[in-house]
Write a protein that holds these residues in place. Structure first.
Motif, PDB file in Angstrom:
ATOM      1  N   SER A 173      28.288  24.415  49.949  1.00  0.00           N
ATOM      2  CA  SER A 173      28.055  24.606  48.517  1.00  0.00           C
ATOM      3  C   SER A 173      28.362  26.021  48.030  1.00  0.00           C
ATOM      4  O   SER A 173      28.688  26.208  46.855  1.00  0.00           O
ATOM      5  CB  SER A 173      26.610  24.237  48.167  1.00  0.00           C
ATOM      6  OG  SER A 173      25.685  24.984  48.935  1.00  0.00           O
ATOM      7  N   LEU A 174      28.273  27.020  48.903  1.00  0.00           N
ATOM      8  CA  LEU A 174      28.566  28.381  48.445  1.00  0.00           C
ATOM      9  C   LEU A 174      30.028  28.549  48.022  1.00  0.00           C
ATOM     10  O   LEU A 174      30.296  29.118  46.956  1.00  0.00           O
ATOM     11  CB  LEU A 174      28.173  29.409  49.512  1.00  0.00           C
ATOM     12  CG  LEU A 174      28.264  30.870  49.065  1.00  0.00           C
ATOM     13  CD1 LEU A 174      27.149  31.709  49.678  1.00  0.00           C
ATOM     14  CD2 LEU A 174      29.613  31.482  49.430  1.00  0.00           C
ATOM     15  N   PRO A 175      31.010  28.077  48.809  1.00  0.00           N
ATOM     16  CA  PRO A 175      32.398  28.168  48.330  1.00  0.00           C
ATOM     17  C   PRO A 175      32.609  27.441  47.008  1.00  0.00           C
ATOM     18  O   PRO A 175      33.396  27.894  46.158  1.00  0.00           O
ATOM     19  CB  PRO A 175      33.207  27.524  49.459  1.00  0.00           C
ATOM     20  CG  PRO A 175      32.370  27.718  50.687  1.00  0.00           C
ATOM     21  CD  PRO A 175      30.953  27.562  50.192  1.00  0.00           C
ATOM     22  N   LEU A 176      31.911  26.329  46.803  1.00  0.00           N
ATOM     23  CA  LEU A 176      32.028  25.597  45.549  1.00  0.00           C
ATOM     24  C   LEU A 176      31.478  26.419  44.389  1.00  0.00           C
ATOM     25  O   LEU A 176      32.027  26.386  43.270  1.00  0.00           O
ATOM     26  CB  LEU A 176      31.285  24.267  45.640  1.00  0.00           C
ATOM     27  CG  LEU A 176      31.868  23.231  46.612  1.00  0.00           C
ATOM     28  CD1 LEU A 176      30.976  21.988  46.661  1.00  0.00           C
ATOM     29  CD2 LEU A 176      33.289  22.845  46.214  1.00  0.00           C
ATOM     30  N   ALA A 177      30.395  27.163  44.642  1.00  0.00           N
ATOM     31  CA  ALA A 177      29.831  28.031  43.609  1.00  0.00           C
ATOM     32  C   ALA A 177      30.826  29.127  43.227  1.00  0.00           C
ATOM     33  O   ALA A 177      30.983  29.457  42.050  1.00  0.00           O
ATOM     34  CB  ALA A 177      28.518  28.639  44.094  1.00  0.00           C
ATOM     35  N   LEU A 178      31.504  29.689  44.223  1.00  0.00           N
ATOM     36  CA  LEU A 178      32.516  30.711  43.943  1.00  0.00           C
ATOM     37  C   LEU A 178      33.674  30.127  43.136  1.00  0.00           C
ATOM     38  O   LEU A 178      34.181  30.761  42.200  1.00  0.00           O
ATOM     39  CB  LEU A 178      33.035  31.318  45.244  1.00  0.00           C
ATOM     40  CG  LEU A 178      32.076  32.235  45.996  1.00  0.00           C
ATOM     41  CD1 LEU A 178      32.693  32.676  47.320  1.00  0.00           C
ATOM     42  CD2 LEU A 178      31.710  33.458  45.164  1.00  0.00           C
ATOM     43  N   LYS A 179      34.087  28.932  43.490  1.00  0.00           N
ATOM     44  CA  LYS A 179      35.178  28.287  42.742  1.00  0.00           C
ATOM     45  C   LYS A 179      34.765  28.063  41.290  1.00  0.00           C
ATOM     46  O   LYS A 179      35.579  28.246  40.371  1.00  0.00           O
ATOM     47  CB  LYS A 179      35.554  26.963  43.409  1.00  0.00           C
ATOM     48  CG  LYS A 179      36.257  27.116  44.744  1.00  0.00           C
ATOM     49  CD  LYS A 179      36.578  25.759  45.363  1.00  0.00           C
ATOM     50  CE  LYS A 179      37.285  25.908  46.692  1.00  0.00           C
ATOM     51  NZ  LYS A 179      37.605  24.597  47.316  1.00  0.00           N
ATOM     52  N   LYS A 180      33.532  27.663  41.090  1.00  0.00           N
ATOM     53  CA  LYS A 180      33.031  27.463  39.729  1.00  0.00           C
ATOM     54  C   LYS A 180      33.058  28.785  38.965  1.00  0.00           C
ATOM     55  O   LYS A 180      33.513  28.842  37.817  1.00  0.00           O
ATOM     56  CB  LYS A 180      31.609  26.908  39.773  1.00  0.00           C
ATOM     57  CG  LYS A 180      30.911  26.823  38.427  1.00  0.00           C
ATOM     58  CD  LYS A 180      31.478  25.740  37.551  1.00  0.00           C
ATOM     59  CE  LYS A 180      31.030  24.369  38.009  1.00  0.00           C
ATOM     60  NZ  LYS A 180      31.438  23.307  37.058  1.00  0.00           N
ATOM     61  N   PHE A 181      32.573  29.851  39.606  1.00  0.00           N
ATOM     62  CA  PHE A 181      32.516  31.142  38.923  1.00  0.00           C
ATOM     63  C   PHE A 181      33.906  31.644  38.543  1.00  0.00           C
ATOM     64  O   PHE A 181      34.093  32.206  37.462  1.00  0.00           O
ATOM     65  CB  PHE A 181      31.808  32.186  39.791  1.00  0.00           C
ATOM     66  CG  PHE A 181      31.821  33.561  39.168  1.00  0.00           C
ATOM     67  CD1 PHE A 181      30.978  33.861  38.101  1.00  0.00           C
ATOM     68  CD2 PHE A 181      32.686  34.546  39.627  1.00  0.00           C
ATOM     69  CE1 PHE A 181      31.005  35.110  37.501  1.00  0.00           C
ATOM     70  CE2 PHE A 181      32.718  35.804  39.041  1.00  0.00           C
ATOM     71  CZ  PHE A 181      31.873  36.081  37.974  1.00  0.00           C
ATOM     72  N   GLU A 278      40.063  34.811  49.818  1.00  0.00           N
ATOM     73  CA  GLU A 278      41.466  34.589  50.205  1.00  0.00           C
ATOM     74  C   GLU A 278      41.705  33.110  50.503  1.00  0.00           C
ATOM     75  O   GLU A 278      42.754  32.565  50.124  1.00  0.00           O
ATOM     76  CB  GLU A 278      41.806  35.450  51.414  1.00  0.00           C
ATOM     77  CG  GLU A 278      41.927  36.936  51.101  1.00  0.00           C
ATOM     78  CD  GLU A 278      42.117  37.789  52.333  1.00  0.00           C
ATOM     79  OE1 GLU A 278      42.578  38.936  52.207  1.00  0.00           O
ATOM     80  OE2 GLU A 278      41.804  37.310  53.453  1.00  0.00           O
ATOM     81  N   ASP A 279      40.751  32.471  51.168  1.00  0.00           N
ATOM     82  CA  ASP A 279      40.874  31.036  51.459  1.00  0.00           C
ATOM     83  C   ASP A 279      40.888  30.220  50.168  1.00  0.00           C
ATOM     84  O   ASP A 279      41.682  29.280  50.019  1.00  0.00           O
ATOM     85  CB  ASP A 279      39.727  30.573  52.357  1.00  0.00           C
ATOM     86  CG  ASP A 279      39.846  31.078  53.780  1.00  0.00           C
ATOM     87  OD1 ASP A 279      40.941  31.548  54.155  1.00  0.00           O
ATOM     88  OD2 ASP A 279      38.848  31.003  54.520  1.00  0.00           O
ATOM     89  N   ILE A 280      40.007  30.567  49.243  1.00  0.00           N
ATOM     90  CA  ILE A 280      39.962  29.870  47.956  1.00  0.00           C
ATOM     91  C   ILE A 280      41.271  30.074  47.207  1.00  0.00           C
ATOM     92  O   ILE A 280      41.847  29.136  46.626  1.00  0.00           O
ATOM     93  CB  ILE A 280      38.781  30.363  47.114  1.00  0.00           C
ATOM     94  CG1 ILE A 280      37.450  29.905  47.753  1.00  0.00           C
ATOM     95  CG2 ILE A 280      38.875  29.869  45.676  1.00  0.00           C
ATOM     96  CD1 ILE A 280      36.224  30.487  47.092  1.00  0.00           C
ATOM     97  N   ARG A 281      41.803  31.283  47.267  1.00  0.00           N
ATOM     98  CA  ARG A 281      43.065  31.592  46.585  1.00  0.00           C
ATOM     99  C   ARG A 281      44.221  30.765  47.155  1.00  0.00           C
ATOM    100  O   ARG A 281      45.125  30.348  46.411  1.00  0.00           O
ATOM    101  CB  ARG A 281      43.379  33.089  46.723  1.00  0.00           C
ATOM    102  CG  ARG A 281      44.738  33.519  46.145  1.00  0.00           C
ATOM    103  CD  ARG A 281      44.748  33.365  44.646  1.00  0.00           C
ATOM    104  NE  ARG A 281      45.963  33.875  44.057  1.00  0.00           N
ATOM    105  CZ  ARG A 281      47.004  33.137  43.689  1.00  0.00           C
ATOM    106  NH1 ARG A 281      46.953  31.820  43.883  1.00  0.00           N
ATOM    107  NH2 ARG A 281      48.068  33.680  43.138  1.00  0.00           N
ATOM    108  N   SER A 282      44.175  30.519  48.451  1.00  0.00           N
ATOM    109  CA  SER A 282      45.266  29.766  49.102  1.00  0.00           C
ATOM    110  C   SER A 282      45.095  28.252  48.972  1.00  0.00           C
ATOM    111  O   SER A 282      45.908  27.486  49.487  1.00  0.00           O
ATOM    112  CB  SER A 282      45.358  30.162  50.566  1.00  0.00           C
ATOM    113  OG  SER A 282      44.199  29.778  51.285  1.00  0.00           O
ATOM    114  N   GLY A 283      44.004  27.838  48.325  1.00  0.00           N
ATOM    115  CA  GLY A 283      43.801  26.411  48.075  1.00  0.00           C
ATOM    116  C   GLY A 283      42.946  25.697  49.074  1.00  0.00           C
ATOM    117  O   GLY A 283      42.862  24.458  49.055  1.00  0.00           O
ATOM    118  N   LYS A 284      42.291  26.424  49.963  1.00  0.00           N
ATOM    119  CA  LYS A 284      41.437  25.781  50.962  1.00  0.00           C
ATOM    120  C   LYS A 284      40.093  25.373  50.361  1.00  0.00           C
ATOM    121  O   LYS A 284      39.653  25.943  49.382  1.00  0.00           O
ATOM    122  CB  LYS A 284      41.210  26.738  52.143  1.00  0.00           C
ATOM    123  CG  LYS A 284      42.472  27.032  52.921  1.00  0.00           C
ATOM    124  CD  LYS A 284      42.180  27.939  54.103  1.00  0.00           C
ATOM    125  CE  LYS A 284      43.437  28.247  54.901  1.00  0.00           C
ATOM    126  NZ  LYS A 284      43.188  29.139  56.047  1.00  0.00           N
TER     127      LYS A 284
END
Length: 284
Positions: A173-181, A278-284
Motif C-alpha cells: 500500500s505504501l507505493p500506491l500512496a506515493l503513486k496517488k500523491f 525510480e521504480d514508480i517512474r519506470s512503471g513498476k
C-alpha cells in the motif's frame, strides 16, 4: 484547524491549512498547530524542552557555522523565533519559509526518514514507543509517511491522508500512496517525479559527505502545485512544473554529533525512497 479557530488567533495570523503531519491543538499534544503569517511565513510552535532548543540551535548553526553550510540549500529559510499570545498563553514559534506560498492546488507530503526514529539519548520507554510507530513501513523501507494531501487531477477530487492511515501502509500500500500523491495517472507526472528525483539526488550527495551531525525523526517535506501540472499540458513547457516543486528537510528536534561518521540510518532510508520513486517512474 478551521476558520473558527483562526478567529481566536492574533491579527495577521491564521491556521496553516497545508499541515499534513505533526502535533496540533486537536490531538491535545500542542496548544496550537502550525500557523501562517500575513507576511508569508509559517510558524511552528516550539513548546517541548530540550527538543525545542535543539531545533533552534540547528537552524541557527546553519546560518552562522561554516560546518553546517552544507544544509543551507535543503532546509526552509529561518527567520528566528517569535512569541504570540494565544488565548492567554505565551507560545514561542519558529518562523520559517512557507514552501507552498503562492500554490493554487498545493500537494504536500511528509516523509519521515530512517528506520530508527529515536536518538541515542532516548529513554527506554521513548525508544519502545518509537519502535511501535509505523513499524511495518520503517522495517520494509527505512522511512514512513505520516501524512499527505493531494489534488487528484484525474477526477478532480482532494485526498488527505493522516497518521492513522499512514501507520497501516506496508510494502503493497505504501507505493500506491506515493503513486496517488504524485498523480501518476495524469499526463507528465513522470517529469514531475524526475524533478523530485533530481532534488533528492542532491540531498543524498550532501548526506554522503557530511559527518557533522546525525539527525533522527526528521522528515522530507514534498510540495508541488497541481495547478501548474495541469497548465503544463497546454503550454508544453516543463519549466511550469519546475517552478512549483520543492523538497525540504524539516524537524530537527533530535540532532546529535556525528563524530566524523556518516548517518547510515538516514542515508539508507533516503536511498530506499529514491529507489522506490525510480521504480514508480519506470512503471513498476
Amino acid at each position: 484547524m478551521d476558520k473558527q479557530y483562526s478567529k481566536l488567533l492574533p491579527d495577521g495570523y491564521a491556521a496553516f491549512e497545508n499541515q499534513v503531519a505533526g502535533h496540533n491543538s486537536k490531538d491535545g499534544r500542542s496548544p496550537t498547530g502550525i500557523l501562517k503569517s500575513s507576511d508569508g511565513y509559517v510558524l511552528k510552535p516550539i513548546t517541548k524542552q530540550p527538543q525545542s532548543d535543539t531545533e533552534i540551535g540547528f537552524y541557527e548553526s546553519i546560518t552562522s557555522n561554516e560546518k553546517f553550510i552544507c544544509f543551507r540549500d535543503f532546509v526552509p529559510a529561518y527567520k528566528g523565533t517569535t512569541i504570540l499570545n494565544i488565548q492567554g498563553l505565551e507560545i514561542n514559534f519558529l518562523k520559517l519559509q512557507d514552501i507552498t506560498k503562492g500554490y493554487i492546488k498545493p500537494c504536500v507530503m511528509d516523509v519521515k526518514i530512517g528506520s530508527q526514529t529515536w536518538d541515542p539519548n532516548a529513554t527506554a520507554s521513548k525508544r519502545k514507543a518509537e519502535e511501535e510507530k509505523y513499524r511495518v513501513s520503517k522495517k520494509e523501507f527505512g522511512f514512513c509517511i505520516p501524512g499527505y494531501q493531494v489534488h487528484c487531477l484525474s477526477d478532480g477530487s482532494f485526498k488527505k491522508m493522516g497518521k492513522e492511515e499512514g501507520r497501516t501502509l506496508d510494502k503493497h500500500s505504501l507505493p500506491l500512496a506515493l503513486k496517488k500523491f504524485f498523480n501518476t495517472d495524469f499526463a507528465r507526472s513522470g517529469e514531475l517525479i524526475d524533478l523530485f528525483l533530481e532534488r533528492l539526488g542532491a540531498i543524498l550527495n550532501m548526506w554522503l559527505k557530511q559527518t557533522v551531525v546525525h539527525i533522527y525523526s526528521s522528515s522530507l517535506l514534498f510540495a508541488y502545485d497541481a495547478h501548474h501540472l495541469e497548465l503544463s499540458i497546454t503550454t508544453k513547457v516543463i519549466g511550469n512544473i519546475r517552478s512549483c516543486i520543492n523538497v525540504m528537510m524539516i524537524d530537527f528536534a533530535h540532532v546529535v554529533p556525528a563524530n566524523n561518521t556518516l548517518d547510515s540510518n538516514y542515508i539508507a532510508g533516503l536511498k530506499n525512497l529514491i529507489k522506490l520513486l525510480e521504480d514508480i517512474r519506470s512503471g513498476k
